[in-house]
Each structure stands twice: as structure tokens, then as C-alpha cells.
Design a protein around this motif. Structure first.
Motif, PDB file in Angstrom:
ATOM      1  N   CYS A  26       0.744  -1.206   0.433  1.00  0.00           N
ATOM      2  CA  CYS A  26      -0.012  -0.126   0.180  1.00  0.00           C
ATOM      3  C   CYS A  26       0.763   1.267  -0.032  1.00  0.00           C
ATOM      4  N   ASN A  27       0.632   2.072  -0.668  1.00  0.00           N
ATOM      5  CA  ASN A  27       1.008   3.341  -1.287  1.00  0.00           C
ATOM      6  C   ASN A  27       1.419   3.967   0.379  1.00  0.00           C
ATOM      7  N   ALA A  28       0.241   4.360   0.632  1.00  0.00           N
ATOM      8  CA  ALA A  28      -0.398   5.506   1.683  1.00  0.00           C
ATOM      9  C   ALA A  28       1.031   4.857   2.928  1.00  0.00           C
ATOM     10  N   TRP A  29       1.864   3.389   3.175  1.00  0.00           N
ATOM     11  CA  TRP A  29       2.803   3.688   4.583  1.00  0.00           C
ATOM     12  C   TRP A  29       3.578   4.331   3.931  1.00  0.00           C
ATOM     13  N   ASP A  30       4.015   4.602   2.894  1.00  0.00           N
ATOM     14  CA  ASP A  30       4.788   6.308   2.273  1.00  0.00           C
ATOM     15  C   ASP A  30       5.138   6.930   2.444  1.00  0.00           C
ATOM     16  N   GLY A  78      -6.162  -4.912  -1.290  1.00  0.00           N
ATOM     17  CA  GLY A  78      -5.282  -5.567  -0.806  1.00  0.00           C
ATOM     18  C   GLY A  78      -4.696  -5.487   0.631  1.00  0.00           C
ATOM     19  N   GLY A  79      -3.594  -4.791   1.071  1.00  0.00           N
ATOM     20  CA  GLY A  79      -3.490  -3.888   0.454  1.00  0.00           C
ATOM     21  C   GLY A  79      -4.327  -2.470  -0.306  1.00  0.00           C
ATOM     22  N   ASP A  80      -3.799  -1.735  -0.949  1.00  0.00           N
ATOM     23  CA  ASP A  80      -4.287  -1.264  -2.523  1.00  0.00           C
ATOM     24  C   ASP A  80      -3.926  -1.837  -3.759  1.00  0.00           C
ATOM     25  N   PRO A  81      -4.886  -2.117  -4.512  1.00  0.00           N
ATOM     26  CA  PRO A  81      -4.613  -2.753  -5.315  1.00  0.00           C
ATOM     27  C   PRO A  81      -4.125  -1.972  -6.610  1.00  0.00           C
ATOM     28  N   LEU A  82      -4.048  -0.480  -6.602  1.00  0.00           N
ATOM     29  CA  LEU A  82      -4.131   0.157  -7.497  1.00  0.00           C
ATOM     30  C   LEU A  82      -1.778   0.924  -7.147  1.00  0.00           C
ATOM     31  N   MET A  83      -1.044   0.288  -6.584  1.00  0.00           N
ATOM     32  CA  MET A  83       0.153   0.304  -6.444  1.00  0.00           C
ATOM     33  C   MET A  83       0.577   0.253  -8.096  1.00  0.00           C
TER      34      MET A  83
END
Length: 315
Positions: A26-30, A78-83
Motif C-alpha cells: 500500500c502506497n499510503a504507508w510511505d 489489498g493493500g491497495d490494488p492500484l500500486m
């Protein structure tokens, strides 16, 4: 159960929705935290490991879901499926639609605009995360700039008359702003179709953490009362509530299928350290694995209602 062409399949009452996990990243973690935030998405209980599959495997998984169940919707999550890497999302969405499924793209929305043109024709429902009515609240949960991106996504999807849903986590503080968020969602529902709003408390699932409990672990009765107030201002919009459960009070049953065919199930217990891994549907079949999950759940919660298997909730 019913028979179809000699095979036993799961009915819609037994398995209405399947969650397909293309990746757990997941990109939010960054994203950078806002002042006072305990860290982005601290409520998340996903394990950070990639799921590896190829397009043919993803298609086989979807074909088997269709062959062994009467499920009507696949939730891509996911996570996020739009990674920003090839997790075969567009291939999977197109194949699911070809096999007659409704598709729910469950996303934080941070990368939605980047991939929208390639997937819009295959998505039935966009389920967007939003945890507060303004940047102060929403960015506290999911990182600086999140609320601005959410508003941009809503404008894009409303202009295209897409069907939406919303997913909200709450804290002791943010639950006080639920009515204001409800009014915003009601305003969106006046402009395009909104199918549901899922509102949740923190779920420890066997990994208790004193800091998380301090932030998210408030009285479930307060949560339920706040959600009941919201229902009064959103009209006919369906609102699902997930209060924090006691150990003997199971969460609704959910099946999670990884893109490589691994089947896991959320058996409903807050004592479980992670979802139960049941096997791989490509070798073991889907229907036998889901029935194994039902049996495990009934062993854990013998008094639970079997209709709980069909409760239409998301992550």
C-alpha cells in the motif's frame, strides 16, 4: 448448496462476495504523517508481503470462483490494488466482467487518477477510503494531502457518473465528526449513485497494542450511537457498522483469495493472529475450502447464525 453441471457450488446466500487480493502493498504507508498523527494507517492489520501471480493464473482463479460459486461480486482489494507496478489489475477486472461478475475496486484512491482510463469500463463500484470531513481529520489517518486527493477523485467519478461507496475508520476523537462526514457523503449521493457506507472501529485480531487501543479502542456503545445518528441524515443510503467485537462476538464471515489461488478466511475471532490459510483453490477447489472455513467458524462460535456468512461487508 446447489448442483451445477454435476458440481457442488456455493450459493449466493453462502458466498455473495469474494475478496481478491492482487497485492498486499500500500502506497499510503510511505506518505508523510501530519502533526499529532500516530503514523499513517495505524489501524491497518495487513501483512506487508507481495502476492506473486501471472495473468493466466489470475484468470484461472476468477474462472474457478465462477465455476464453484454463485457469488455476484468480486472485491479487488489489498493493500491497495492500484500500486504502481503490474499486478494484473486491468486483466483481472476485464476477465471478471467477462465472467459476469460485478467488480468493486476497494482503494485509498491515491493513485486512482493515474490508472483510471485503463480500468473505468470494468469497474462496477469504486469504494473510497475517507475518515474525516476535512484535511485535519482525514490526513491525520492517511497522510498529508490525502483529503485533497479524495475530493479530486470524487469530482472525477461524479463527473463520469460512476457508482461509489465509502469506507471509514474512527477514533475516540474523529467519531465526533461523523455527522459532518455523513452530510458530505449525503451531498455526494445527491450527485451520483452511492451504494453503501461502511464505518468501522479498530480491530485488534490477536495483535493487541496499547497505543492503538488508546486511539481506537473506545466504547463500542459510543460508536453504535454515533452511527445510528448518521443513519438519520443519509436517507436511503445503506450504512454498515463494524464496532469492535468481544472475543465471543464474531465478525461477519469473509473469504479472501490471493491472486496465486491461496484461500484464506476471516473466521471472525479477534483472538486470531491472522486469517486462517485453508489451501490453494487451484489444487484443492474453492467450494471445499470455503466449507472447511464454515466448519471451523461453527466450531469456534457454535451459537453464531449461519446467515452471517452472507453479510455484505468489506475490509
Amino acid at each position: 448448496m446447489i448442483e451445477q453441471k454435476g458440481a457442488t457450488i456455493l450459493t449466493r446466500d453462502e458466498l455473495k462476495i469474494v475478496h481478491l487480493v492482487l497485492n498486499t502493498d500500500c502506497n499510503a504507508w510511505d506518505r508523510p504523517n501530519t502533526p499529532g498523527s500516530p503514523g499513517v494507517c495505524r489501524f491497518c492489520y495487513r501483512e506487508r508481503n507481495r502476492v506473486f501471480a501471472d495473468p493466466d493464473t489470475v484468470r484461472r482463479v476468477i474462472d474457478l470462483i465462477r465455476h464453484e460459486s454463485a457469488a455476484q461480486r468480486i472485491v479487488f482489494t489489498g493493500g491497495d490494488p492500484l500500486m504502481p507496478y503490474d499486478n494484473h489489475l486491468e486483466v483481472a477486472l476485464a476477465h471478471a466482467v467477462d465472467r459476469g461478475f460485478e467488480t468493486n475496486l476497494h482503494t485509498n484512491g491515491l493513485l486512482l487518477a493515474d490508472r483510471y482510463s485503463g480500468l473505468r469500463q470494468y469497474v462496477t463500484l469504486y469504494s473510497l477510503a475517507i475518515d474525516g470531513p476535512d484535511a485535519t481529520t482525514a490526513d491525520w489517518f492517511r497522510g498529508t494531502g490525502f483529503f485533497e486527493r479524495f475530493l479530486s477523485n470524487v469530482e472525477m467519478l461524479v463527473a463520469d457518473q460512476r457508482r461509489l461507496a465509502f469506507n471509514t475508520f474512527t477514533t475516540t476523537e474523529s467519531v465526533r465528526w461523523l455527522l459532518q462526514l455523513g452530510q458530505q457523503i449525503s451531498n455526494i449521493a445527491a450527485r451520483t449513485s452511492v451504494e453503501y457506507w461502511l464505518i468501522s472501529q479498530y480491530r485488534p485480531i490477536g495483535r493487541p497494542n496499547s497505543r492503538k487501543s488508546e486511539i481506537y479502542g473506545y466504547d463500542p456503545a459510543t460508536f453504535v450511537a454515533a452511527v445510528d445518528q448518521v443513519r438519520g441524515i443519509v436517507g436511503n443510503l445503506e450504512v454498515f457498522a463494524q464496532p469492535t467485537r468481544a472475543p465471543d462476538d464474531p465478525y461477519p464471515f469473509r473469504a479472501w483469495i490471493l491472486a496465486d489461488g491461496t484461500v484464506t478466511a476471516d473466521l471472525g475471532s479477534v483472538a486470531a493472529p491472522r486469517n486462517a490459510v485453508l489451501g490453494n483453490m487451484l489444487s484443492d477447489g474453492l467450494e471445499p475450502l470455503i466449507r472447511r472455513a464454515f466448519a471451523l467458524r461453527d466450531t469456534q462460535f457454535p451459537a453464531s447464525n449461519s446467515n452471517d456468512h452472507a453479510t455484505p461487508t468489506e475490509n
